[in-house]
Design an enzyme around this catalytic site. Structure first.
Site: not given
Length: 319
Positions: A249-252
């Site tokens: 979820g880092a990119g999200d």
């Protein structure tokens, strides 16, 4: 701080099973689009989720997560004939992740153009290639982007390429091209640029999305931050250093921080983009400090505290 313009997010929402101890898992809400929507709402933005879930325990759990975080679920449909997506997150010792999909296609792939709300000028529409893997979700994403641009709003397309989800990977190039042509901003990772272009080094493929018709590209570089490419030039934004627990979820979170900041103005320029990417880098860094894609998504006071305690280097003009 409340955002001025609504952010509409379409796509996937899932229950992520994250390893906790040997033979035990944490039940965490996830899904790229769901993570983006919750991030925008937690920061104080106005966000609506467009999607389809099964009318099952997982679907009702995810709908409650949206509501608890302030996401508008008016256009989230629950269908008793479908099954919500569930997946296992496989973590390495350094927090990197891969996914095992237990339900595919999940209910999220059944969102259709009939589920789309009316759009208004200056609003934002977010989708990713995850929503393009199956029909009718594919048509819903592309039609939503078209309608948002027609309404005078903006579109952010996140490539977020997961080849294992595609029944026919030969469809990917054309659908990426169609999506980029509809987008106001495209976000892509360095690895994805190499996958799409066949280049050995992402730097050699950094204009890939611009050449498809999107004037503004943001390339996420993980711990190295992000590169912004516009008509004004190329600008590198370093990321803050943190201890990594789980990169899911880092990119999200990055996209959520970006959209929240951009949605606070009717028009965006380089200065606002620079602020948005700095906030996005901070949100992405915070997200990796706990297990679960949504666990460490920040609230406004947490983001402000993080920004004040981490000295972010100034953006550097590359070209």
């Amino acid at each position: 701080m409340k955002a001025m313009n609504k952010v509409w997010v379409i796509g996937d929402a899932s229950v992520d099973l994250v390893p906790e101890k040997q033979n035990s898992y944490l039940k965490c809400p996830g899904g790229a689009s769901a993570n983006v929507g919750v991030c925008v709402a937690r920061l104080g933005g106005e966000c609506g989720f467009i999607g389809c879930l099964g009318d099952d325990d997982a679907g009702r759990f995810l709908r409650q997560v949206f509501q608890d975080n302030g996401v508008d679920v008016t256009f989230l449909r629950l269908d008793a004939d479908l099954t919500s997506a569930v997946l296992i997150v496989n973590l390495t010792a350094d927090g990197e992740r891969s996914f095992t999909y237990l339900v595919h296609p999940g209910a999220d792939t059944y969102v259709s153009p009939q589920d789309l709300p009316p759009f208004r000028q200056y609003e934002w529409f977010y989708f990713s290639s995850i929503g393009l893997t199956d029909r009718p979700a594919r048509e819903a994403c592309l039609e939503g982007a078209r309608r948002m641009r027609e309404a005078g709003g903006y579109v952010l397309f996140d490539v977020n390429l997961r080849s294992k989800m595609w029944g026919n990977t030969d469809e990917i190039p054309e659908l990426i091209a169609r999506s980029a042509a509809l987008a106001s901003i495209c976000k892509v990772s360095a690895d994805e640029l190499c996958q799409l272009s066949g280049a050995s080094h992402w730097q050699d493929a950094r204009y890939y999305l611009r050449d498809l018709g999107c004037d503004t590209t943001i390339i996420s570089l993980g711990a190295d931050g992000a590169l912004l490419i516009t008509a004004e030039g190329e600008f590198h934004f370093p990321a803050p250093r943190v201890d990594v627990v789980d990169t899911t979820g880092a990119g999200d979170a990055f996209v959520g921080g970006l959209l929240f900041t951009l949605s606070r103005a009717n028009c965006w320029d380089h200065a606002l983009l620079a602020e948005a990417i700095s906030n996005a880098n901070a949100c992405g860094a915070m997200a990796v400090t706990a297990k679960g894609a949504m666990t460490a998504l920040p609230f406004p006071d947490q983001l402000n505290t993080f920004l004040s305690s981490h000295s972010l280097a100034q953006a550097m003009t590359v070209k």
